[in-house]
Write a protein that holds these residues in place. Structure first.
Motif, PDB file in Angstrom:
ATOM      1  N   GLU A  17       0.854  -1.186   0.000  1.00 47.26           N
ATOM      2  CA  GLU A  17       0.000   0.000   0.000  1.00 47.26           C
ATOM      3  C   GLU A  17       0.889   1.234   0.000  1.00 47.26           C
ATOM      4  OE1 GLU A  17      -3.573   1.411   2.799  1.00 47.26           O
ATOM      5  OE2 GLU A  17      -1.591   2.094   3.456  1.00 47.26           O
ATOM      6  N   LEU A  18       0.605   2.155  -0.917  1.00 42.73           N
ATOM      7  CA  LEU A  18       1.303   3.445  -0.973  1.00 42.73           C
ATOM      8  C   LEU A  18       0.290   4.502  -0.554  1.00 42.73           C
ATOM      9  CD1 LEU A  18       3.144   2.893  -4.379  1.00 42.73           C
ATOM     10  CD2 LEU A  18       3.964   2.388  -2.070  1.00 42.73           C
ATOM     11  N   PHE A  19       0.483   5.064   0.642  1.00 37.59           N
ATOM     12  CA  PHE A  19      -0.501   5.949   1.274  1.00 37.59           C
ATOM     13  C   PHE A  19      -0.045   7.397   1.144  1.00 37.59           C
ATOM     14  CE2 PHE A  19      -2.328   8.170   4.920  1.00 37.59           C
ATOM     15  CZ  PHE A  19      -3.657   7.761   4.876  1.00 37.59           C
ATOM     16  N   SER A  20      -0.925   8.260   0.636  1.00 34.19           N
ATOM     17  CA  SER A  20      -0.522   9.638   0.344  1.00 34.19           C
ATOM     18  C   SER A  20      -1.667  10.597   0.619  1.00 34.19           C
ATOM     19  CB  SER A  20      -0.112   9.753  -1.127  1.00 34.19           C
ATOM     20  OG  SER A  20      -1.251   9.588  -1.965  1.00 34.19           O
ATOM     21  N   GLU A  21      -1.424  11.867   0.324  1.00 37.07           N
ATOM     22  CA  GLU A  21      -2.516  12.834   0.266  1.00 37.07           C
ATOM     23  C   GLU A  21      -3.416  12.479  -0.922  1.00 37.07           C
ATOM     24  OE1 GLU A  21      -3.195  15.192   2.436  1.00 37.07           O
ATOM     25  OE2 GLU A  21      -1.423  14.783   3.665  1.00 37.07           O
ATOM     26  N   GLY A  53      12.593 -13.420 -11.747  1.00 32.64           N
ATOM     27  CA  GLY A  53      12.431 -14.845 -11.502  1.00 32.64           C
ATOM     28  C   GLY A  53      11.351 -15.210 -10.516  1.00 32.64           C
ATOM     29  N   LEU A  54      10.589 -14.216 -10.014  1.00 32.86           N
ATOM     30  CA  LEU A  54       9.519 -14.504  -9.062  1.00 32.86           C
ATOM     31  C   LEU A  54       8.182 -14.554  -9.789  1.00 32.86           C
ATOM     32  CD1 LEU A  54      10.368 -12.302  -5.932  1.00 32.86           C
ATOM     33  CD2 LEU A  54      10.851 -14.716  -6.296  1.00 32.86           C
ATOM     34  N   THR A  55       7.646 -15.731  -9.992  1.00 35.25           N
ATOM     35  CA  THR A  55       6.324 -15.865 -10.595  1.00 35.25           C
ATOM     36  C   THR A  55       5.264 -15.832  -9.500  1.00 35.25           C
ATOM     37  OG1 THR A  55       6.488 -18.266 -10.534  1.00 35.25           O
ATOM     38  CG2 THR A  55       7.200 -17.164 -12.556  1.00 35.25           C
ATOM     39  N   TYR A  56       3.997 -15.673  -9.916  1.00 34.70           N
ATOM     40  CA  TYR A  56       2.914 -15.553  -8.931  1.00 34.70           C
ATOM     41  C   TYR A  56       1.650 -16.158  -9.527  1.00 34.70           C
ATOM     42  CZ  TYR A  56       1.606 -11.637 -11.904  1.00 34.70           C
ATOM     43  OH  TYR A  56       1.245 -10.863 -12.985  1.00 34.70           O
ATOM     44  N   ALA A  57       0.631 -16.368  -8.678  1.00 31.21           N
ATOM     45  CA  ALA A  57      -0.622 -16.978  -9.128  1.00 31.21           C
ATOM     46  C   ALA A  57      -1.651 -15.945  -9.543  1.00 31.21           C
ATOM     47  CB  ALA A  57      -1.187 -17.862  -8.018  1.00 31.21           C
ATOM     48  N   HIS A  58      -1.763 -14.861  -8.782  1.00 27.79           N
ATOM     49  CA  HIS A  58      -2.816 -13.874  -9.054  1.00 27.79           C
ATOM     50  C   HIS A  58      -2.404 -12.528  -8.469  1.00 27.79           C
ATOM     51  CE1 HIS A  58      -6.774 -12.154  -9.659  1.00 27.79           C
ATOM     52  NE2 HIS A  58      -6.832 -11.809  -8.379  1.00 27.79           N
ATOM     53  N   ALA A  59      -2.823 -11.444  -9.150  1.00 27.36           N
ATOM     54  CA  ALA A  59      -2.537 -10.093  -8.651  1.00 27.36           C
ATOM     55  C   ALA A  59      -3.738  -9.207  -8.914  1.00 27.36           C
ATOM     56  CB  ALA A  59      -1.295  -9.515  -9.334  1.00 27.36           C
ATOM     57  N   GLN A  60      -4.051  -8.327  -7.956  1.00 27.19           N
ATOM     58  CA  GLN A  60      -5.120  -7.350  -8.150  1.00 27.19           C
ATOM     59  C   GLN A  60      -4.700  -6.026  -7.518  1.00 27.19           C
ATOM     60  OE1 GLN A  60      -8.795  -7.913  -5.999  1.00 27.19           O
ATOM     61  NE2 GLN A  60      -7.824  -9.119  -4.374  1.00 27.19           N
ATOM     62  N   SER A  61      -5.087  -4.942  -8.184  1.00 25.34           N
ATOM     63  CA  SER A  61      -4.768  -3.614  -7.672  1.00 25.34           C
ATOM     64  C   SER A  61      -6.053  -2.833  -7.460  1.00 25.34           C
ATOM     65  CB  SER A  61      -3.855  -2.857  -8.653  1.00 25.34           C
ATOM     66  OG  SER A  61      -4.484  -2.735  -9.917  1.00 25.34           O
ATOM     67  N   ARG A 110      -4.866   6.128  -1.347  1.00 24.12           N
ATOM     68  CA  ARG A 110      -3.980   4.955  -1.345  1.00 24.12           C
ATOM     69  C   ARG A 110      -4.061   4.187  -2.661  1.00 24.12           C
ATOM     70  NH1 ARG A 110      -5.720   3.333   3.831  1.00 24.12           N
ATOM     71  NH2 ARG A 110      -7.175   5.072   3.757  1.00 24.12           N
ATOM     72  N   LEU A 111      -2.916   3.614  -3.022  1.00 23.29           N
ATOM     73  CA  LEU A 111      -2.834   2.618  -4.088  1.00 23.29           C
ATOM     74  C   LEU A 111      -2.477   1.299  -3.434  1.00 23.29           C
ATOM     75  CD1 LEU A 111      -0.744   4.495  -6.835  1.00 23.29           C
ATOM     76  CD2 LEU A 111      -3.235   4.296  -6.674  1.00 23.29           C
ATOM     77  N   THR A 112      -3.212   0.244  -3.770  1.00 24.66           N
ATOM     78  CA  THR A 112      -3.021  -1.050  -3.122  1.00 24.66           C
ATOM     79  C   THR A 112      -2.784  -2.128  -4.171  1.00 24.66           C
ATOM     80  OG1 THR A 112      -4.457  -0.422  -1.282  1.00 24.66           O
ATOM     81  CG2 THR A 112      -4.083  -2.768  -1.609  1.00 24.66           C
ATOM     82  N   LEU A 113      -1.832  -3.016  -3.869  1.00 26.05           N
ATOM     83  CA  LEU A 113      -1.551  -4.158  -4.739  1.00 26.05           C
ATOM     84  C   LEU A 113      -1.470  -5.404  -3.873  1.00 26.05           C
ATOM     85  CD1 LEU A 113      -0.744  -5.448  -7.463  1.00 26.05           C
ATOM     86  CD2 LEU A 113       1.621  -4.853  -6.929  1.00 26.05           C
ATOM     87  N   ALA A 114      -2.254  -6.432  -4.223  1.00 21.98           N
ATOM     88  CA  ALA A 114      -2.225  -7.718  -3.519  1.00 21.98           C
ATOM     89  C   ALA A 114      -1.823  -8.805  -4.502  1.00 21.98           C
ATOM     90  CB  ALA A 114      -3.587  -8.020  -2.904  1.00 21.98           C
TER      91      ALA A 114
END
Length: 741
Positions: free
Chosen positions: A7-11, A37-45, A51-55
């Motif tokens: 999470e990037l939290f700002s004004e 080299g880091l693969t992943y299964a799922h990502a959502q923003s 705030r900008l959030t990435l999981a």
């Protein structure tokens, strides 16, 4: 596998930037992780105003070890070549391997890159992303060099798995990463720690933050509709405004307010535009009268008085805004009631383009072209002239000056007070349409004539001054204007030779720029009359200029070569836009090209009619097989004509036929050629294609049973002339040489 939460939290982030920023965060971080080299299964923003959030789910805990082999120079190669290879591989000579290959001994480098922990990679990727984030606009604050859209307050970066949570350590200009965030600016309880995405989203909701912008938009829309329905009213749909408002609040609370009685008689579009642009209010209308009677605003918090104070403040500001709108409306009505001549006069002092003159001069050209087009659209020329002259008048009105998006619409409202009939009012609003591929196309004859004249004047004007679209750049929206003309012509089934319209309007531009001397003025008028009577520029210019007895002005001499080329280039541009338009409807590009090559390709209705019939024919087995027969006949003819130095185009006689297949082809050509020719003449291309389908089987049988280039020269020439008949029949329908097999 661990999960990652960022999470990037700002004004407050501007609403228009939030969706793109969330997508950019997701793309840049995931691309960086995968590259490392880091693969992943799922990502959502997701995003909220602060705030900008990435999981990311199912992330590798460690990048794999990578082993790479590189082939180098031959053993015994010059030292410089070997040293260059070693520098690129990052090895020493004793680490190289010698291997035998079919070309001799060769050095190989085996490079092994050890895997790295996910924490190290995430820290590097996220810091790079933050420092190079592609905000449309960004700022610096304090004494640091970091740029962000608004001051960045905190970074949450948490890696979690079954064993627990780990804060990814990082420091970006003094902002260190943690596992904490905070909720609503006013209703929140301060900072709190989280253990993962589910815990994070749940705690934010308890602290009055709806993280998902789609969920916030759905809440706003449902609450607003319920408020309107409860009072027997209807919410005016505006998906763009809904998305924007969802980006302004973290905890949406819909409130309905009243519009003062003084403003209820303003046009609904004026009320809606003013409230949307200035206050971000939704309009609420009475479904029985169509009047906008209330508004809905969306607050960012709950209050003890259930929003009474908020509504009072909003209504006070709205009263001031709508007072301005009412003032503009009343002033404009007074001008319209005098005929609106003051607006038209003022447009003479408004520059349309420094090379194309004023808006007033442009209106004169549009008027002339609209009169020409009245016969094509089946409208009254005088009515078209009135509509074309009035269409741009509202550009000088106070309401359009304040709200440019209302141009055209206000012209419709002001037409009646100015004493114009409904056709003129409709043309004022409709002449800008269609603005896009899904926009409605005007169908009223006067509106169609003025809309065509407006767009054709724009296109010919910018072609006349050589300001054409280049690559992806199209600052004057000329591609959109061309598509608008195409849709107006096709959807109204107009038979309009574009060449003639281009030439006449290019002459008007020429007259505006260079026709000041009396000789030029007279010649240009003669040219315009010749084009109107007989057709396109090439023939007209020869008739008029060649008959001129005396020395031509220099620019008129240049005109003979320049403007015909300009007209052809503009037609080619239209054909390119038509290809895009028809390809979206499933018509093949080569089929379109085959029809464009035929006479009358400036008649878009004829061209499209031919292309659709040909597309249907070529999609059939008969069409595909006849195409192969045509190509075979054409190839044999081309080779024979080049070899013999003659053109085989007539004289085939059935008495020289030697077998049944040959006689059958003679018979079908004799029977179908006049049928196909007559069908093409009356533009019944379906019947023409049906006639060609009848030829398919005899053509196939002919090539299977007959050797064209026989030793008997009389029979050979007869058969070549028979093939020429096939070529001629096909060429009368389309240019089959351009159709791909």
């Amino acid at each position: 596998m661990p999960d990652l939460l960022i999470e990037l939290f700002s004004e407050e982030i501007p609403a228009r930037m939030q969706v793109r920023a969330a997508d950019d965060l997701k793309k840049r971080v995931t691309d960086g992780l995968v590259e490392a080299g880091l693969t992943y299964a799922h990502a959502q923003s997701m995003s909220t105003p602060r705030r900008l959030t990435l999981a990311i789910e199912g992330l590798l805990a460690h990048s794999p070890t990578v082993r790479e082999e590189r082939k180098g120079p031959k053993v015994g190669a010059p030292d410089k070549a070997i040293e260059g290879f070693l520098r690129g591989a990052g090895l020493t000579r004793d680490q190289l391997e010698e291997r035998d290959t079919p070309k001799g001994a060769v050095y190989f480098a085996v490079i092994e890159k050890a895997g790295r922990p996910a924490t190290d990679i995430i820290s590097e990727v996220l810091e790079t992303t933050i420092r190079n984030f592609p905000w449309p606009k960004s700022m610096r604050w304090g004494a640091g060099n970091l740029r962000w859209v608004r001051p960045l307050h905190s970074i949450l970066c948490l890696l979690s798995d079954e064993a627990g949570q780990t804060v990814i350590p990082m420091d970006v200009d003094g902002i260190t990463s943690t596992d904490t965030t905070e909720g609503h600016r006013f209703m929140g309880t301060g900072r709190f720690a989280v253990t993962g995405f589910e815990d994070y989203a749940a705690k934010l909701k308890r602290d009055h933050v709806i993280l998902d912008p789609i969920e916030r938009a759905d809440m706003i829309w449902a609450d607003a509709q319920n408020l309107a329905f409860a009072q027997g009213l209807e919410l005016v749909e505006d998906r763009g405004l809904l998305a924007e408002v969802a980006g302004l609040v973290e905890w949406p609370v819909a409130l309905m307010g009243d519009i003062a009685e003084d403003f209820l008689n303003l046009p609904p579009e004026v009320l809606q535009t003013s409230m949307k642009e200035h206050q971000k209010f939704f309009s609420v209308k009475n479904p029985k009268t169509g009047r906008i009677e209330k508004f809905i605003t969306v607050a960012n918090r709950e209050t003890a008085d259930n929003g009474v104070t908020i509504l009072a403040g909003n209504q006070k500001v709205l009263f001031a805004r709508l007072s301005d709108a009412k003032f503009f409306w009343e002033n404009d009505i007074r001008v319209a009631e005098t005929g609106g001549q003051a607006w038209l006069d003022s447009l003479n002092n408004v520059t349309f383009h420094n090379k194309l003159g004023s808006q007033g001069e442009r209106i004169d050209r549009i008027v002339a072209l609209a009169r020409d087009l009245s016969a094509i659209t089946g409208s009254d020329a005088d009515l078209c002239e009135k509509a074309a002259r009035w269409a741009k008048s509202d550009l000088s009105s106070e309401m359009v000056y304040e709200f440019p998006e209302l141009q055209g619409l206000m012209g419709r409202y002001y037409a009646a007070p100015a004493g114009f009939p409904a056709e003129v009012a409709d043309a004022a609003q409709d002449h800008y349409s269609p603005l896009g591929p899904s926009d409605d196309v005007p169908t009223a004859p006067v509106s169609v004539a003025v809309a065509l004249a407006d767009k054709l004047d724009t296109l010919t004007g910018f072609w006349a001054i050589d300001e054409k679209p280049t690559g992806s750049k199209d600052p004057f929206a000329l591609r959109r204007a061309a598509l608008g003309v195409i849709r107006l012509v096709l959807e109204n089934n107009l038979r309009m030779p574009l060449d003639r319209q281009f030439d006449a309007q290019l002459l008007r531009h020429e007259a505006a720029q260079n026709g000041n001397d009396s000789v030029s003025t007279a010649l240009l008028q003669d040219l315009e009359n010749e084009i109107a009577d007989h057709g396109v520029f090439g023939a007209a210019i020869r008739t008029v200029l060649d008959a001129f007895d005396g020395d031509l002005p220099e620019h008129m001499e240049e005109l003979k070569n320049r403007l015909p080329d300009t007209s052809r280039d503009l037609l080619s541009f239209f054909h390119d836009r038509l290809k895009v338009f028809l390809r979206d409807q499933g018509v093949r590009h080569d089929v379109i090209d085959a029809c464009i090559a035929m006479d009358g390709s400036d008649d878009l209705t004829l061209l499209v009619k031919r292309a659709r019939a040909l597309q249907e024919f070529m999609s059939s087995e008969d069409g595909e097989n006849l195409l192969q027969g045509f190509k075979r006949a054409n190839n044999i003819l081309a080779q024979a004509e080049e070899q013999d130095g003659v053109e085989y185009s007539f004289g085939a006689d059935p008495k020289y036929a030697e077998n049944d297949a040959e006689r059958a082809l003679f018979a079908v050509i004799e029977a179908q050629a006049p049928v196909i020719e007559a069908a093409v003449e009356v533009e019944d291309f379906g019947a023409a294609m049906a006639g060609m389908a009848e030829m398919r089987a005899p053509v196939d049988a002919f090539f299977e049973a007959v050797q064209v280039n026989t030793d008997n020269q009389v029979v050979r020439r007869n058969r070549l002339n028979l093939l020429s008949a096939i070529r001629k029949i096909c060429a009368g329908v389309a240019d089959f040489t351009l159709i791909e097999g």
